[in-house]
Write a protein that holds these residues in place. Structure first.
Motif, mmCIF file in Angstrom:
data_model
loop_
_atom_site.group_PDB
_atom_site.id
_atom_site.type_symbol
_atom_site.label_atom_id
_atom_site.label_comp_id
_atom_site.label_asym_id
_atom_site.label_seq_id
_atom_site.Cartn_x
_atom_site.Cartn_y
_atom_site.Cartn_z
ATOM 1 N N PRO A 131 5.155 3.675 5.400
ATOM 2 C CA PRO A 131 5.624 2.812 4.316
ATOM 3 C C PRO A 131 6.814 3.434 3.583
ATOM 4 N N GLY A 132 7.599 4.245 4.258
ATOM 5 C CA GLY A 132 8.754 4.887 3.603
ATOM 6 C C GLY A 132 8.284 6.052 2.750
ATOM 7 N N CYS A 133 8.972 6.278 1.646
ATOM 8 C CA CYS A 133 8.639 7.435 0.806
ATOM 9 C C CYS A 133 7.279 7.244 0.140
ATOM 10 N N LYS A 193 15.959 0.903 -3.981
ATOM 11 C CA LYS A 193 17.229 1.597 -4.218
ATOM 12 C C LYS A 193 17.779 2.241 -2.958
ATOM 13 N N TRP A 194 19.039 2.633 -3.086
ATOM 14 C CA TRP A 194 19.675 3.438 -2.046
ATOM 15 C C TRP A 194 20.428 4.548 -2.760
ATOM 16 N N THR A 195 20.573 5.688 -2.106
ATOM 17 C CA THR A 195 21.140 6.843 -2.828
ATOM 18 C C THR A 195 22.548 7.227 -2.400
ATOM 19 N N GLY A 243 5.171 -5.945 3.385
ATOM 20 C CA GLY A 243 4.153 -4.916 3.621
ATOM 21 C C GLY A 243 4.752 -3.550 3.923
ATOM 22 N N SER A 244 5.927 -3.258 3.333
ATOM 23 C CA SER A 244 6.600 -2.000 3.683
ATOM 24 C C SER A 244 6.488 -0.936 2.597
ATOM 25 N N ASN A 245 5.695 -1.231 1.558
ATOM 26 C CA ASN A 245 5.547 -0.212 0.510
ATOM 27 C C ASN A 245 4.093 -0.104 0.064
ATOM 28 N N ILE A 246 3.184 -0.417 0.978
ATOM 29 C CA ILE A 246 1.780 -0.485 0.563
ATOM 30 C C ILE A 246 0.860 0.284 1.504
ATOM 31 N N LEU A 247 -0.248 0.706 0.905
ATOM 32 C CA LEU A 247 -1.345 1.279 1.687
ATOM 33 C C LEU A 247 -2.558 0.400 1.408
ATOM 34 N N GLY A 266 9.600 -8.199 -2.841
ATOM 35 C CA GLY A 266 9.163 -6.802 -2.895
ATOM 36 C C GLY A 266 10.265 -5.903 -3.439
ATOM 37 N N ALA A 267 11.509 -6.199 -3.047
ATOM 38 C CA ALA A 267 12.637 -5.363 -3.495
ATOM 39 C C ALA A 267 12.860 -5.524 -5.003
ATOM 40 N N ILE A 268 12.591 -6.709 -5.528
ATOM 41 C CA ILE A 268 12.730 -6.914 -6.976
ATOM 42 C C ILE A 268 11.552 -6.257 -7.698
ATOM 43 N N TYR A 269 10.368 -6.431 -7.157
ATOM 44 C CA TYR A 269 9.168 -5.820 -7.765
ATOM 45 C C TYR A 269 9.356 -4.311 -7.892
ATOM 46 N N MET A 270 9.893 -3.686 -6.816
ATOM 47 C CA MET A 270 10.058 -2.221 -6.794
ATOM 48 C C MET A 270 11.411 -1.776 -7.341
ATOM 49 N N GLU A 314 2.843 8.486 -7.074
ATOM 50 C CA GLU A 314 2.990 7.743 -5.828
ATOM 51 C C GLU A 314 3.977 6.586 -5.975
ATOM 52 N N GLU A 315 4.789 6.411 -4.944
ATOM 53 C CA GLU A 315 5.659 5.227 -4.898
ATOM 54 C C GLU A 315 4.937 4.105 -4.147
ATOM 55 N N ILE A 316 4.178 4.488 -3.113
ATOM 56 C CA ILE A 316 3.473 3.440 -2.367
ATOM 57 C C ILE A 316 2.336 2.880 -3.237
HETATM 58 C C1 LIG Z 1 11.230 2.928 6.990
HETATM 59 C C2 LIG Z 1 11.214 2.565 5.532
HETATM 60 C C3 LIG Z 1 12.338 2.815 4.754
HETATM 61 C C4 LIG Z 1 12.349 2.484 3.393
HETATM 62 N N1 LIG Z 1 13.473 2.722 2.669
HETATM 63 C C5 LIG Z 1 13.489 2.421 1.365
HETATM 64 C C6 LIG Z 1 14.675 2.648 0.593
HETATM 65 O O1 LIG Z 1 15.704 3.068 1.081
HETATM 66 N N2 LIG Z 1 14.625 2.358 -0.731
HETATM 67 C C7 LIG Z 1 13.511 1.866 -1.317
HETATM 68 O O2 LIG Z 1 13.526 1.633 -2.524
HETATM 69 N N3 LIG Z 1 12.389 1.626 -0.616
HETATM 70 C C8 LIG Z 1 12.356 1.868 0.704
HETATM 71 N N4 LIG Z 1 11.226 1.606 1.427
HETATM 72 C C9 LIG Z 1 10.056 1.018 0.768
HETATM 73 C C10 LIG Z 1 9.997 -0.533 0.851
HETATM 74 O O3 LIG Z 1 10.727 -0.975 1.961
HETATM 75 C C11 LIG Z 1 10.540 -1.211 -0.405
HETATM 76 O O4 LIG Z 1 9.822 -0.822 -1.538
HETATM 77 C C12 LIG Z 1 10.527 -2.743 -0.267
HETATM 78 O O5 LIG Z 1 11.388 -3.292 -1.208
HETATM 79 C C13 LIG Z 1 9.145 -3.362 -0.423
HETATM 80 O O6 LIG Z 1 9.250 -4.751 -0.139
HETATM 81 P P1 LIG Z 1 8.079 -5.548 0.593
HETATM 82 O O7 LIG Z 1 8.477 -6.981 0.651
HETATM 83 O O8 LIG Z 1 7.739 -4.917 1.879
HETATM 84 O O9 LIG Z 1 6.908 -5.377 -0.449
HETATM 85 P P2 LIG Z 1 5.345 -5.187 -0.133
HETATM 86 O O10 LIG Z 1 5.121 -3.832 0.428
HETATM 87 O O11 LIG Z 1 4.828 -6.338 0.628
HETATM 88 O O12 LIG Z 1 4.763 -5.244 -1.609
HETATM 89 C C14 LIG Z 1 5.098 -4.274 -2.564
HETATM 90 C C15 LIG Z 1 4.687 -4.801 -3.948
HETATM 91 O O13 LIG Z 1 5.553 -5.885 -4.285
HETATM 92 C C16 LIG Z 1 4.763 -7.012 -4.669
HETATM 93 N N5 LIG Z 1 5.477 -8.232 -4.294
HETATM 94 C C17 LIG Z 1 5.930 -8.572 -3.058
HETATM 95 N N6 LIG Z 1 6.516 -9.774 -3.113
HETATM 96 C C18 LIG Z 1 6.430 -10.207 -4.395
HETATM 97 C C19 LIG Z 1 6.851 -11.379 -5.086
HETATM 98 N N7 LIG Z 1 7.471 -12.386 -4.456
HETATM 99 N N8 LIG Z 1 6.610 -11.480 -6.405
HETATM 100 C C20 LIG Z 1 5.974 -10.481 -7.063
HETATM 101 N N9 LIG Z 1 5.545 -9.351 -6.472
HETATM 102 C C21 LIG Z 1 5.772 -9.221 -5.161
HETATM 103 C C22 LIG Z 1 3.467 -6.857 -3.880
HETATM 104 O O14 LIG Z 1 2.433 -7.628 -4.468
HETATM 105 C C23 LIG Z 1 3.248 -5.360 -3.966
HETATM 106 O O15 LIG Z 1 2.641 -5.026 -5.185
HETATM 107 C C24 LIG Z 1 11.195 1.901 2.799
HETATM 108 C C25 LIG Z 1 10.078 1.629 3.601
HETATM 109 C C26 LIG Z 1 10.088 1.940 4.951
HETATM 110 C C27 LIG Z 1 8.898 1.586 5.786
#
Ligand SMILES: Cc1cc2nc3c(=O)[nH]c(=O)nc-3n(C[C@H](O)[C@H](O)[C@H](O)COP(=O)(O)OP(=O)(O)OC[C@H]3O[C@@H](n4cnc5c(N)ncnc54)[C@H](O)[C@@H]3O)c2cc1C
Length: 326
Positions: free
Chosen positions: A235-237, A150-152, A66-70, A143-147, A318-320
């Motif tokens: 939710p980050g960026c 990255k890191w810069t 839940g770290s990339n959603i609204l 979530g990291a694979i779905y998105m 939007e990224e979120i």
């Molecule tokens: C403080 C902070 C710092 C951050 N820094 C970074 C950063 O440095 N780099 C970066 O890229 N992002 C960053 N983010 C954003 C976020 O952490 C990433 O995008 C993260 O990878 C999302 O993972 P999640 O499990 O929380 O996904 P969620 O927010 O729970 O879900 C995101 C999407 O992924 C889908 N999903 C989740 N799990 C699965 C699965 N098993 N199969 C298919 N789909 C799935 C969900 O359905 C949803 O559509 C940051 C966020 C915060 C709050």
């Protein structure tokens, strides 16, 4: 739908909850309730829950960290499965032994619900390189694979070290697929379109020196602390960075592609709507100062988009991810 909900209750039992408030499962702490909610603790539970709801015609959505959603103030209709699967293990290695030292790749498998920070710590502690720059990345492997998170500093994408994964397709087939299936790009993976659910993933990591890897991991954390607001709900960026071509066409200052820099330049840093605020520290972060509503956040998003469009002619994306009803 009530009847289908009851049938799902029969299949999944007491652990299926009704009207579960979702805000607490997100780093933004915003959002209404899910009609139905279930926490899957193993891959088998995850598969069973998703398949059961699909067969009953109930819309299902998988929540990671839940770290990339609204999530909308009115919540999510249908079924939310919180992925809390948690296994990590060493799958094997490919390489050689030279001067008493192993050189080559080591394969680490993680369930999709594994917390990324846990995986990074595990791999670094095992002296395996490739994920160390992601220490501090919130969320799960799925979530990291779905998105393709990255890191810069230095640049690295989670997808870079994915070797293969097991997915559940929208047709309820379990398939093992190679990295190429994901067509990873900036904030992009193919599963954003296909709707596959990642069940587990295998990462191909190189053998390295544990101390050097910890140094790199800690450097990433230090950089985060320097540049990102700490201890806040967000939710980050909010927005994706723009492309180099867009930056060139818009003649951004110094050719920057940074969405945060562009928002900062419009003077919006620090503005608030309700209890939501564009972070005074990092303009690409919107923060919840306690009690913010999704509608407040949407207003800030609109204002940032409008101002950046007006000043630079660029439309921010939007990224979120917006989920549910607003
Ligand atoms: C403080 C902070 C710092 C951050 N820094 C970074 C950063 O440095 N780099 C970066 O890229 N992002 C960053 N983010 C954003 C976020 O952490 C990433 O995008 C993260 O990878 C999302 O993972 P999640 O499990 O929380 O996904 P969620 O927010 O729970 O879900 C995101 C999407 O992924 C889908 N999903 C989740 N799990 C699965 C699965 N098993 N199969 C298919 N789909 C799935 C969900 O359905 C949803 O559509 C940051 C966020 C915060 C709050």
């Amino acid at each position: 739908m009530k009847e289908q909900y009851q049938q799902l209750q029969k299949i999944l039992g007491e652990r299926l909850r009704e009207n579960e408030l979702l805000a607490r499962y997100t780093t933004f702490k915003i959002g209404g309730s899910a009609d139905l909610f279930y926490e899957a603790k193993t891959v088998e539970e995850l598969v069973a829950a998703v398949i059961a709801s699909r067969k009953l015609g109930i819309p299902v959505w998988v929540l990671g960290g839940g770290s990339n959603i609204l999530i909308g103030d009115k919540g999510v209709r249908g079924f939310v499965v919180k992925n809390s699967t948690s296994r990590i293990f060493l799958r094997g290695m490919r390489g050689t032994l030279k001067d008493g030292k192993a050189r080559g790749n080591v394969y680490v498998e993680a369930d999709s619900g594994v917390i990324m920070n846990k995986l990074v710590r595990f791999t670094v502690e095992e002296g395996l390189g490739g994920l160390e720059m992601h220490l501090g990345l919130p969320g799960t492997v799925g979530g990291a694979i779905y998105m393709n998170s990255k890191w810069t500093h230095p640049e690295g994408y989670v997808g870079d070290v994915v070797y293969q994964a097991e997915i559940l397709t929208p047709k309820n087939e379990r398939r093992v697929i190679p990295k190429t299936y994901f067509q990873f790009g900036y904030d992009v993976s193919s599963i954003q379109k296909t709707g596959d659910c990642v069940l587990r993933a295998v990462f191909s990591l190189r053998q390295g020196e544990k101390d050097t890897l910890w140094e790199a991991a800690n450097a990433a954390i230090a950089y985060r602390k320097q540049t990102q607001p700490q201890g806040v709900f967000s939710p980050g960026c909010t927005f994706r960075n723009i492309t180099k071509a867009q930056a060139l066409a818009a003649a951004t200052p110094g050719g920057t592609t940074s969405a945060g820099f562009l928002i900062d330049h419009t003077g919006l840093k620090g503005i608030t709507v309700g209890r939501a605020q564009i972070s005074p520290i990092h303009a690409n972060f919107i923060i919840n100062r306690g009690g913010a509503r999704a509608s407040d956040v949407l207003q800030l998003i609109s204002r940032a988009k409008e101002q950046v469009k007006r000043q630079f002619g660029v439309i921010l994306e939007e990224e979120i991810i917006r989920v549910g009803e607003f």
